[in-house]
Design an enzyme around this catalytic site. Structure first.
Site, PDB file in Angstrom:
ATOM      1  CE  LYS A  10       0.766  26.346  30.871  1.00 42.46           C
ATOM      2  NZ  LYS A  10      -0.011  25.075  30.723  1.00 42.46           N
ATOM      3  CE1 TYR A  50       1.889  21.997  34.654  1.00 40.63           C
ATOM      4  CE2 TYR A  50       3.873  22.168  33.312  1.00 40.63           C
ATOM      5  CZ  TYR A  50       2.655  22.687  33.749  1.00 40.63           C
ATOM      6  OH  TYR A  50       2.217  23.899  33.269  1.00 40.63           O
ATOM      7  CG  ASN A 113      -3.148  25.813  28.777  1.00 43.66           C
ATOM      8  OD1 ASN A 113      -1.934  25.935  28.882  1.00 43.66           O
ATOM      9  ND2 ASN A 113      -3.888  25.276  29.728  1.00 43.66           N
ATOM     10  CG  HIS A 116       0.651  26.859  35.671  1.00 42.49           C
ATOM     11  ND1 HIS A 116      -0.051  25.693  35.851  1.00 42.49           N
ATOM     12  CD2 HIS A 116       1.152  27.187  36.891  1.00 42.49           C
ATOM     13  CE1 HIS A 116       0.044  25.328  37.132  1.00 42.49           C
ATOM     14  NE2 HIS A 116       0.771  26.220  37.776  1.00 42.49           N
ATOM     15  CD  GLU A 127       1.964  25.433  40.975  1.00 41.05           C
ATOM     16  OE1 GLU A 127       1.580  26.580  40.670  1.00 41.05           O
ATOM     17  OE2 GLU A 127       1.327  24.398  40.686  1.00 41.05           O
TER      18      GLU A 127
HETATM   19  P1  CMP Z   1      -1.726  23.875  33.507  1.00 38.80           P
HETATM   20  O1  CMP Z   1      -2.607  24.814  34.246  1.00 38.80           O
HETATM   21  O2  CMP Z   1      -0.319  24.323  33.278  1.00 38.80           O
HETATM   22  O3  CMP Z   1      -1.681  22.479  34.275  1.00 38.80           O
HETATM   23  C1  CMP Z   1      -1.448  21.252  33.613  1.00 38.80           C
HETATM   24  C2  CMP Z   1      -1.428  21.401  32.134  1.00 38.80           C
HETATM   25  O4  CMP Z   1      -1.583  20.208  31.414  1.00 38.80           O
HETATM   26  C3  CMP Z   1      -2.591  22.265  31.681  1.00 38.80           C
HETATM   27  O5  CMP Z   1      -2.372  23.596  32.076  1.00 38.80           O
HETATM   28  C4  CMP Z   1      -2.620  21.983  30.192  1.00 38.80           C
HETATM   29  O6  CMP Z   1      -1.646  22.737  29.479  1.00 38.80           O
HETATM   30  C5  CMP Z   1      -2.200  20.530  30.176  1.00 38.80           C
HETATM   31  N1  CMP Z   1      -3.372  19.674  30.021  1.00 38.80           N
HETATM   32  C6  CMP Z   1      -4.314  19.419  30.939  1.00 38.80           C
HETATM   33  N2  CMP Z   1      -5.213  18.555  30.457  1.00 38.80           N
HETATM   34  C7  CMP Z   1      -4.825  18.270  29.202  1.00 38.80           C
HETATM   35  C8  CMP Z   1      -5.333  17.454  28.177  1.00 38.80           C
HETATM   36  N3  CMP Z   1      -6.459  16.744  28.342  1.00 38.80           N
HETATM   37  N4  CMP Z   1      -4.672  17.416  27.015  1.00 38.80           N
HETATM   38  C9  CMP Z   1      -3.540  18.116  26.840  1.00 38.80           C
HETATM   39  N5  CMP Z   1      -3.012  18.922  27.762  1.00 38.80           N
HETATM   40  C10 CMP Z   1      -3.640  18.994  28.929  1.00 38.80           C
END
Ligand code: CMP
Length: 142
Positions: A10, A50, A113, A116, A127
């Protein structure tokens, strides 16, 4: 069974020069990178990717973040690749991610984070097809 999964490095991780460190951990875990490219996602691409989270409180922020800079997208192949890559990433919330996982070591927050990974065979298939044409995937022949 040999599976394929879809992975994103990311924008927060690309920005901090962590592409190589993350690829190193993927390969050290025995997963093969069989397709890879760098992209700067458009809003439409991020929203579509998403789509299942549309309407959730974090959706707009997630789309904004995912379009804030370049990402790399990968297809990973190996025995039980989907589960193994999820274990390598650790939990979505870096504060809950196990020691030594990508998110424990690199992620800054639930939103920023770093990585993914697909959560099921059905998502992996969707995906991978969202970002890669069949002829862009290059499994090892040796
Ligand atoms: P990802 O695995 O890419 O799938 C969905 C993404 O949404 C997740 O990683 C996080 O980056 C984001 N995400 C999921 N839950 C939250 C949350 N409670 N607050 C902010 N971001 C979130």
């Amino acid at each position: 069974t040999i599976e394929r999964t879809f992975s994103i490095v990311k924008p927060d991780a690309v920005k901090r020069n962590l592409i190589g460190a993350i690829y190193q951990r993927i390969e050290a875990a025995g997963l093969q990178i069989v397709a890879a490219k760098m992209l700067h996602l458009t809003k439409e691409q991020a929203q579509g990717f998403y789509a299942e989270h549309e309407g959730k409180p974090f959706y707009d922020g997630l789309v904004e973040f995912m379009t804030s800079g370049p990402v790399t997208v990968q297809v990973l192949e190996g025995e039980n690749a989907i589960t193994r890559y999820r274990e390598l990433m650790g939990k979505t919330n870096p504060e809950e991610a196990a020691c030594g996982t990508l998110r424990a070591d690199f992620a800054e927050s639930m939103r920023f984070n770093s990585v993914h990974g697909s959560d099921s065979p059905a998502s992996a298939e969707r995906e991978i097809a969202y970002f890669f044409a069949g002829d862009e995937i290059c499994p090892r022949t040796l």
